[in-house]
Design a protein around this motif. Structure first.
Motif, PDB file in Angstrom:
ATOM      1  N   ALA A  30       0.815  -1.216   0.000  1.00  0.00           N
ATOM      2  CA  ALA A  30       0.000   0.000   0.000  1.00  0.00           C
ATOM      3  C   ALA A  30       0.847   1.264   0.000  1.00  0.00           C
ATOM      4  O   ALA A  30       0.389   2.329  -0.429  1.00  0.00           O
ATOM      5  CB  ALA A  30      -0.931   0.000   1.210  1.00  0.00           C
ATOM      6  N   LYS A  31       2.107   1.152   0.445  1.00  0.00           N
ATOM      7  CA  LYS A  31       2.978   2.320   0.526  1.00  0.00           C
ATOM      8  C   LYS A  31       3.882   2.474  -0.701  1.00  0.00           C
ATOM      9  O   LYS A  31       4.761   3.336  -0.721  1.00  0.00           O
ATOM     10  CB  LYS A  31       3.844   2.237   1.786  1.00  0.00           C
ATOM     11  N   LEU A  32       3.667   1.638  -1.723  1.00  0.00           N
ATOM     12  CA  LEU A  32       4.509   1.727  -2.919  1.00  0.00           C
ATOM     13  C   LEU A  32       4.107   2.885  -3.842  1.00  0.00           C
ATOM     14  O   LEU A  32       4.829   3.190  -4.786  1.00  0.00           O
ATOM     15  CB  LEU A  32       4.442   0.403  -3.704  1.00  0.00           C
ATOM     16  N   GLY A  33       2.949   3.474  -3.591  1.00  0.00           N
ATOM     17  CA  GLY A  33       2.509   4.591  -4.419  1.00  0.00           C
ATOM     18  C   GLY A  33       1.948   4.161  -5.765  1.00  0.00           C
ATOM     19  O   GLY A  33       1.949   4.953  -6.714  1.00  0.00           O
ATOM     20  N   LEU A  34       1.452   2.948  -5.867  1.00  0.00           N
ATOM     21  CA  LEU A  34       0.889   2.456  -7.121  1.00  0.00           C
ATOM     22  C   LEU A  34      -0.560   2.888  -7.262  1.00  0.00           C
ATOM     23  O   LEU A  34      -1.186   3.368  -6.307  1.00  0.00           O
ATOM     24  CB  LEU A  34       0.978   0.924  -7.162  1.00  0.00           C
ATOM     25  N   ALA A  35      -1.098   2.699  -8.452  1.00  0.00           N
ATOM     26  CA  ALA A  35      -2.516   2.973  -8.676  1.00  0.00           C
ATOM     27  C   ALA A  35      -3.354   2.057  -7.803  1.00  0.00           C
ATOM     28  O   ALA A  35      -2.932   0.941  -7.457  1.00  0.00           O
ATOM     29  CB  ALA A  35      -2.856   2.765 -10.151  1.00  0.00           C
ATOM     30  N   GLU A  36      -4.552   2.508  -7.453  1.00  0.00           N
ATOM     31  CA  GLU A  36      -5.384   1.746  -6.525  1.00  0.00           C
ATOM     32  C   GLU A  36      -5.670   0.343  -7.044  1.00  0.00           C
ATOM     33  O   GLU A  36      -5.600  -0.641  -6.292  1.00  0.00           O
ATOM     34  CB  GLU A  36      -6.696   2.474  -6.264  1.00  0.00           C
ATOM     35  N   ALA A  37      -5.979   0.219  -8.328  1.00  0.00           N
ATOM     36  CA  ALA A  37      -6.302  -1.087  -8.893  1.00  0.00           C
ATOM     37  C   ALA A  37      -5.105  -2.032  -8.808  1.00  0.00           C
ATOM     38  O   ALA A  37      -5.254  -3.221  -8.503  1.00  0.00           O
ATOM     39  CB  ALA A  37      -6.755  -0.932 -10.343  1.00  0.00           C
TER      40      ALA A  37
END
Length: 560
Positions: A139-146
Motif C-alpha cells: 500500500a505504501k509503494l505509491g501504485l494505482a489503486e487497482a
C-alpha cells in the motif's frame, strides 16, 4: 439472494468464514491439520466471489491488535534468547537468509510480482502475520489503486496455495523424513534425552505419572536419632524438606538445628526420589493421617533474575543458599504458549513462568527471589494497550532506503516492535500493563482470523486467475522453501552445533513457526523434549519473519 445478503451485511460473511473455517481447520488427516486460520481463508476466498467486502478500517484494527499481542507475549522470550540460546537461534537466521535467497531466485525465474512473492514467503513459512506486513508495504509503494488491490490479493492467494504444501512438508520432514535421514529411532532418542535431563521415563497421550514427582511422606524416626533437620536436608541435596515434627503429641517449631529423636513423627515433602532414598535412614513410614497438608501452595512466578538465565533447574537449586531455597520446588515450566518438562536438566530462561510448589511462606520467599508472582486477573490495562498500539503506529511511519530498495515498517511492523518492547517492560515492572494470557490469546486468535477473513473476501475474485497463471509452480516453490532451510538446519545443527536430535527437530519446527509440526513431532517422540528447542526458534522466527514482509515486497519490486 445469498449474494445480496452478504453484500448488504458483510458481517455475516465474516462470522460465516470464522465458523465454517475453524470447523474445517479442526479436521485431522493423519498428522496433518489445516488449522482455523487456513480454513477461514479458504472459506473467505469462496465467499469473496459474491462481492462481499469488509471495511478496510476493520481489517487494519484487527491486524494491529493481533500483531501487538503477538509481540507482547513473545517479548520477554525474544530478548532472553537473543544472547543466550544462540545455537538454536542460529537456526532462525538460517531460515531467514535461505528463504530470502530462494524468494529472490523465484522472483527472477518465475517472474513473480511483489504480492505473489510475499504470499509465497508467508505460506511456505506458515507465518500468517507476513500477509499483513507485506500488504501494508504494498500500500505504501505509491501504485494505482487497482494495481495495489491486485498485488494485495496476490499475497493472499499465493499464501493459500503454498501454505497447504508448506504445512504438509514441515510436518512430514520433522516427524518422518529427518529421522530417516539421520538413521535414528526418534522415540528412543527422545527417551534417552528425557533421562539425561533427569526424567524418569516418557509418558504417552492421556497418561499421568502414577508416582508423582513431588510427594509428602510421614515417618517415625528411628535410625536418624540425633541428626539435625539441616543435616538430613543437606545430605539429600535439599531436594526434600522436613515440614513438621511432632514429639510426644506436641508439634515442635521446625528449625535447621533441631535434633530429631527416636519416636518423633516427621512430615517430609519434596522430590519423590530423594524421599525414597532417605526413607530407610529415617525410620518406618506411617500413614500420617493426622498431619497437616504439605506442598499445599502453588504460585506461578515469572522468572526475571538475570543470573538465573541459562541455569538448569538443578543448578538453580544448587546455587541457592539453603535458607533461601528450602522448601521450594519447581513443578512446571511454561515458555510462550508451550509447557516444557520441568526436569533437573531443563534450562531456564528469563521470562519463563515457573510453577512453584511448597509451604506458603516458602513459596512466597522463593517468588520474591526469582521474579514476580503472575497474579491471576481478568482485567486488561487498556491504558497500556492503547499506548502500545499508538506507539506501534508511530514506529510504523519509520522507513528508508537500503541498496535502492524502499522499506517501511508500516502499522504491522511498528506494532510488532512496540509489542516486543511493551511486553518486555511488563516483564520487568509487573505492576503496570496487565494483559492476561487469555485476553492476549483472544486478541491474537480473533484479530488474525478477522484480518484473514477480510483479505480473503477482497481477494476472492483474483484467486482463480493467479492459480491458473502459475499452476504447480507455487506449490513446488512452497515445498522447496521448507525443505532447503530444513535440510540446512538439520546438517548444521547436527554436524557443527552438536544439538541433540529431539531438540534439533523441535527447533526446525519452531523456525517455521509451525504448531502442527511440533504437535506431530511430540506425538512421534513420545515426550515433550522437542518443545525445548521449539520455543527458542519459535520466539525468534515469530518476530523476524513478519519483518521480512516489507523486505520481500521491496526486493521483488526492485527486481521486477
Amino acid at each position: 439472494m445469498i449474494a445480496e445478503l452478504l453484500r448488504a451485511q458483510p458481517e455475516i460473511a465474516l462470522f460465516t468464514s470464522l465458523a465454517i473455517g475453524y470447523l474445517i481447520g479442526s479436521f485431522r488427516i493423519g498428522l496433518i491439520q489445516l488449522g482455523g486460520v487456513c480454513g477461514t481463508l479458504i472459506v473467505a476466498l469462496l465467499l469473496g466471489q459474491t462481492g462481499a467486502r469488509l471495511a478496510p478500517d476493520l481489517k487494519n484494527i484487527a491486524f494491529a491488535l493481533f500483531i501487538f499481542a503477538l509481540g507482547f507475549t513473545g517479548g520477554p522470550q525474544f530478548f532472553a534468547n537473543i544472547g543466550r540460546g544462540w545455537r538454536y537461534g542460529l537456526l532462525s537466521v538460517i531460515e531467514i537468509v535461505s528463504v530470502l535467497a530462494l524468494i529472490v531466485i523465484a522472483v527472477a525465474v518465475m517472474r513473480l510480482d511483489a504480492g505473489t512473492a510475499a504470499g509465497l514467503l508467508a505460506g511456505a513459512a506458515t507465518e500468517s502475520a507476513v500477509i499483513g506486513t507485506a500488504s501494508e508495504a504494498i500500500a505504501k509503494l505509491g501504485l494505482a489503486e487497482a494495481e495495489t488491490v491486485r498485488l494485495q490479493a496476490n499475497v493472499v492467494t499465493a499464501y493459500s496455495v503454498s501454505y497447504l504444501f508448506g504445512l504438509i512438508t514441515i510436518v512430514l520432514f520433522t516427524s518422518q523424513f529427518a529421522p530417516l535421514l539421520l538413521r535414528i529411532d526418534l522415540r528412543a532418542e527422545a527417551e534417552k534425552m528425557w533421562r539425561t535431563l533427569g526424567g524418569d521415563g516418557a509418558l504417552g497421550d492421556g497418561q499421568r505419572a502414577a508416582a508423582p514427582a513431588l510427594v509428602g511422606r510421614a515417618f517415625r524416626i528411628d535410625g536418624a536419632h540425633g541428626a539435625t533437620v539441616f543435616a538430613i536436608e543437606q545430605q539429600h541435596g535439599f531436594n526434600l524438606t522436613i515440614e513438621q515434627v511432632r514429639r510426644n503429641g506436641s508439634d515442635l517449631p521446625v528449625e535447621p538445628q533441631l535434633a530429631l529423636a527416636s519416636g518423633d513423627l516427621v512430615l517430609v515433602g519434596g522430590r519423590r526420589e530423594a524421599i525414597v532414598a532417605a526413607g530407610p535412614g529415617l525410620g518406618d513410614e506411617v500413614d500420617g493421617a493426622d498431619f497437616g497438608q504439605v506442598l499445599a501452595e502453588t504460585r506461578d512466578v515469572v522468572l526475571t533474575r538475570r543470573d538465573a538465565h541459562g541455569l538448569t533447574v538443578a543448578q538453580l537449586r544448587e546455587r541457592a543458599a539453603p535458607e533461601q531455597g528450602r522448601g521450594v520446588y519447581i513443578a512446571a515450566v511454561a515458555r510462550l504458549d508451550s509447557t516444557i518438562p520441568a526436569l533437573p536438566g531443563t534450562e531456564l530462561n528469563r521470562g519463563d513462568v515457573l510453577t512453584l510448589v511448597g509451604a506458603k511462606t516458602d513459596v512466597e520467599r522463593g517468588a520474591r527471589r526469582l521474579g514476580y508472582v503472575l497474579v491471576a486477573t481478568q482485567k486488561t490495562d487498556f491504558v497500556y494497550l492503547g499506548l502500545g498500539v499508538l506507539a506501534g503506529m508511530a514506529i510504523g511511519h519509520l522507513g528508508g532506503r537500503i541498496g535502492g530498495v524502499s522499506l517501511a515498517l508500516g502499522t504491522g511492523g511498528g506494532c510488532l516492535l512496540s509489542g516486543l518492547l511493551f511486553g518486555w517492560i511488563r516483564s520487568r515492572y509487573p505492576l503496570v500493563g496487565s494483559l492476561p494470557s487469555a485476553a492476549a490469546q483472544i486478541l491474537k486468535d480473533f484479530g488474525l482470523a478477522t484480518f484473514i477473513a477480510a483479505v480473503g473476501l477482497s481477494a476472492g475474485p483474483d484467486a482463480i486467475r493467479l492459480v491458473r497463471e502459475y499452476g504447480l509452480a507455487l506449490p513446488a516453490a512452497g515445498i522447496l522453501l521448507v525443505l532447503v532451510p530444513g535440510l540446512l538446519s538439520l546438517w548444521i545443527g547436527r554436524v557443527f552445533l552438536k544439538l541433540d536430535t529431539p531438540m534439533l527437530l523441535g527447533a526446525i519446527a519452531g523456525q517455521q513457526c509451525s504448531t502442527p509440526a511440533i504437535s506431530a513431532l511430540v506425538g512421534v517422540a513420545g515426550n515433550s523434549t522437542p518443545v525445548i528447542g521449539y520455543t527458542i526458534t519459535y520466539a525468534l522466527s515469530n518476530i523476524l519473519l513478519p519483518l521480512m514482509g516489507p523486505v520481500v515486497v521491496g526486493v521483488a519490486g526492485k527486481l521486477g
